[in-house]
Write a protein that holds these residues in place. Structure first.
Motif, PDB file in Angstrom:
ATOM      1  N   LEU A   1       1.295  13.065   3.578  1.00  0.00           N
ATOM      2  CA  LEU A   1       0.131  13.578   2.958  1.00  0.00           C
ATOM      3  C   LEU A   1       0.551  15.035   2.624  1.00  0.00           C
ATOM      4  O   LEU A   1       0.122  15.612   1.636  1.00  0.00           O
ATOM      5  N   ALA A   2       1.249  15.781   3.803  1.00  0.00           N
ATOM      6  CA  ALA A   2       1.554  17.118   3.704  1.00  0.00           C
ATOM      7  C   ALA A   2       2.479  17.342   2.513  1.00  0.00           C
ATOM      8  O   ALA A   2       2.607  18.305   2.148  1.00  0.00           O
ATOM      9  N   LYS A   3       3.365  16.444   2.508  1.00  0.00           N
ATOM     10  CA  LYS A   3       4.319  16.435   1.556  1.00  0.00           C
ATOM     11  C   LYS A   3       3.999  15.889  -0.052  1.00  0.00           C
ATOM     12  O   LYS A   3       4.572  15.624  -0.992  1.00  0.00           O
ATOM     13  N   GLN A   4       2.658  15.540  -0.171  1.00  0.00           N
ATOM     14  CA  GLN A   4       1.986  15.060  -1.341  1.00  0.00           C
ATOM     15  C   GLN A   4       2.557  13.570  -1.538  1.00  0.00           C
ATOM     16  O   GLN A   4       2.478  13.162  -2.761  1.00  0.00           O
ATOM     17  N   ASP A   5       2.902  12.918  -0.668  1.00  0.00           N
ATOM     18  CA  ASP A   5       3.527  11.463  -0.879  1.00  0.00           C
ATOM     19  C   ASP A   5       2.489  10.722  -0.598  1.00  0.00           C
ATOM     20  O   ASP A   5       2.340   9.970   0.337  1.00  0.00           O
ATOM     21  N   LEU A   6       1.851  10.419  -1.508  1.00  0.00           N
ATOM     22  CA  LEU A   6       0.299   9.797  -1.162  1.00  0.00           C
ATOM     23  C   LEU A   6       0.532   8.070  -1.354  1.00  0.00           C
ATOM     24  O   LEU A   6      -0.240   7.618  -0.355  1.00  0.00           O
ATOM     25  N   GLU A   7       1.602   7.549  -1.885  1.00  0.00           N
ATOM     26  CA  GLU A   7       1.609   6.252  -1.685  1.00  0.00           C
ATOM     27  C   GLU A   7       2.395   5.887  -0.245  1.00  0.00           C
ATOM     28  O   GLU A   7       2.050   4.967   0.463  1.00  0.00           O
ATOM     29  N   GLN A   8       3.293   6.866   0.284  1.00  0.00           N
ATOM     30  CA  GLN A   8       3.999   6.660   1.620  1.00  0.00           C
ATOM     31  C   GLN A   8       2.825   6.765   2.544  1.00  0.00           C
ATOM     32  O   GLN A   8       2.714   5.966   3.754  1.00  0.00           O
ATOM     33  N   ALA A   9       1.966   7.681   2.538  1.00  0.00           N
ATOM     34  CA  ALA A   9       0.750   7.772   3.263  1.00  0.00           C
ATOM     35  C   ALA A   9      -0.232   6.751   3.279  1.00  0.00           C
ATOM     36  O   ALA A   9      -0.465   6.094   4.492  1.00  0.00           O
ATOM     37  N   GLU A  10      -0.297   6.109   2.243  1.00  0.00           N
ATOM     38  CA  GLU A  10      -1.169   4.852   2.253  1.00  0.00           C
ATOM     39  C   GLU A  10      -0.626   3.732   3.026  1.00  0.00           C
ATOM     40  O   GLU A  10      -1.219   3.045   3.755  1.00  0.00           O
ATOM     41  N   ASN A  11       0.569   3.345   2.689  1.00  0.00           N
ATOM     42  CA  ASN A  11       1.426   2.437   3.501  1.00  0.00           C
ATOM     43  C   ASN A  11       1.368   2.589   4.952  1.00  0.00           C
ATOM     44  O   ASN A  11       1.209   1.763   5.765  1.00  0.00           O
ATOM     45  N   ALA A  12       1.426   3.736   5.369  1.00  0.00           N
ATOM     46  CA  ALA A  12       1.638   4.351   6.902  1.00  0.00           C
ATOM     47  C   ALA A  12       0.114   4.053   7.532  1.00  0.00           C
ATOM     48  O   ALA A  12      -0.005   3.456   8.467  1.00  0.00           O
ATOM     49  N   TYR A  13      -0.718   4.348   6.854  1.00  0.00           N
ATOM     50  CA  TYR A  13      -2.305   4.270   7.291  1.00  0.00           C
ATOM     51  C   TYR A  13      -2.503   2.836   7.271  1.00  0.00           C
ATOM     52  O   TYR A  13      -3.320   2.390   8.069  1.00  0.00           O
ATOM     53  N   SER A  14      -2.075   2.071   6.224  1.00  0.00           N
ATOM     54  CA  SER A  14      -2.073   0.442   6.463  1.00  0.00           C
ATOM     55  C   SER A  14      -1.579  -0.179   7.532  1.00  0.00           C
ATOM     56  O   SER A  14      -2.234  -1.090   8.305  1.00  0.00           O
ATOM     57  N   LYS A  15      -0.423   0.358   7.933  1.00  0.00           N
ATOM     58  CA  LYS A  15       0.273  -0.187   9.063  1.00  0.00           C
ATOM     59  C   LYS A  15      -0.568   0.501  10.490  1.00  0.00           C
ATOM     60  O   LYS A  15      -0.690  -0.433  11.364  1.00  0.00           O
ATOM     61  N   ALA A  16      -0.987   1.490  10.504  1.00  0.00           N
ATOM     62  CA  ALA A  16      -1.878   1.917  11.672  1.00  0.00           C
ATOM     63  C   ALA A  16      -3.084   1.092  11.742  1.00  0.00           C
ATOM     64  O   ALA A  16      -3.254   0.754  13.013  1.00  0.00           O
ATOM     65  N   LEU A  17      -3.845   0.891  10.697  1.00  0.00           N
ATOM     66  CA  LEU A  17      -4.802  -0.025  10.661  1.00  0.00           C
ATOM     67  C   LEU A  17      -4.697  -1.405  10.926  1.00  0.00           C
ATOM     68  O   LEU A  17      -5.328  -2.228  11.688  1.00  0.00           O
ATOM     69  N   ASP A  18      -3.393  -1.985  10.562  1.00  0.00           N
ATOM     70  CA  ASP A  18      -3.153  -3.195  10.985  1.00  0.00           C
ATOM     71  C   ASP A  18      -2.981  -3.408  12.370  1.00  0.00           C
ATOM     72  O   ASP A  18      -3.464  -4.632  13.009  1.00  0.00           O
ATOM     73  N   LEU A  19      -2.489  -2.357  13.146  1.00  0.00           N
ATOM     74  CA  LEU A  19      -2.426  -2.496  14.583  1.00  0.00           C
ATOM     75  C   LEU A  19      -3.687  -2.101  15.302  1.00  0.00           C
ATOM     76  O   LEU A  19      -3.700  -2.359  16.495  1.00  0.00           O
ATOM     77  N   GLN A  20      -4.547  -1.324  14.804  1.00  0.00           N
ATOM     78  CA  GLN A  20      -5.731  -0.937  15.291  1.00  0.00           C
ATOM     79  C   GLN A  20      -6.980  -1.406  14.075  1.00  0.00           C
ATOM     80  O   GLN A  20      -7.581  -0.202  13.676  1.00  0.00           O
ATOM     81  N   PRO A  21      -7.333  -2.635  13.933  1.00  0.00           N
ATOM     82  CA  PRO A  21      -8.379  -2.757  12.991  1.00  0.00           C
ATOM     83  C   PRO A  21      -9.686  -2.083  12.912  1.00  0.00           C
ATOM     84  O   PRO A  21     -10.386  -1.988  12.298  1.00  0.00           O
ATOM     85  N   GLN A  22      -9.919  -1.701  14.127  1.00  0.00           N
ATOM     86  CA  GLN A  22     -11.484  -1.153  14.549  1.00  0.00           C
ATOM     87  C   GLN A  22     -11.352   0.126  14.432  1.00  0.00           C
ATOM     88  O   GLN A  22     -12.480   0.825  14.650  1.00  0.00           O
TER      89      GLN A  22
END
Length: 125
Positions: free
Chosen positions: A24-45
């Motif tokens: 996000l700091a680098k304004q790479d929104l697509e990669q940020a989205e991918n990383a948040y998806s992985k975090a959420l997959d690991l901690q869905p709640q």
């Protein structure tokens, strides 16, 4: 370096969260989205990961995909004014006029109810 670190920490949701923030700091929104998806997959709640994923989609103008995620956040945090703003904006940008009217009324009712409760608590001090 980041790819090597991902292999070492791929099962740690906090790693993916921190990585998303770097993107996000680098304004790479697509990669940020991918990383948040992985975090959420690991901690869905984890509601913060869900909100951050929704926000990353919103910032990319993926309103149709962000809308249901913001709605999920609101089910757990109905007084979250920031999420209401983003959710209603997604609905509006998709020209869902009837839903926008209904949800705006719900937002005002929820926020007013919280305001009244907070005001009552202040008055009793």
């Amino acid at each position: 370096f980041l790819k090597r670190a991902a292999r070492l920490n791929s099962l740690e949701p906090g790693y993916w969260d921190r990585l998303a923030r770097l993107y996000l700091a680098k304004q790479d929104l697509e990669q940020a989205e991918n990383a948040y998806s992985k975090a959420l997959d690991l901690q869905p709640q984890n509601i913060r990961f869900l909100q951050s994923l929704a926000a990353s989609k919103y910032l990319q103008e993926k309103y149709k995909k962000a809308e249901p995620l913001f709605k999920q956040v609101l089910q757990k945090e109905p007084q979250n004014a920031f999420v209401w703003k983003c959710y209603l904006d997604c609905v509006q940008k998709q020209n869902k006029t009837e839903l926008l009217q209904k949800e705006t009324e719900q937002c005002l009712q929820t926020i007013n109810s919280q305001f009244a409760s907070d005001w009552g608590n202040l008055a009793s001090i």
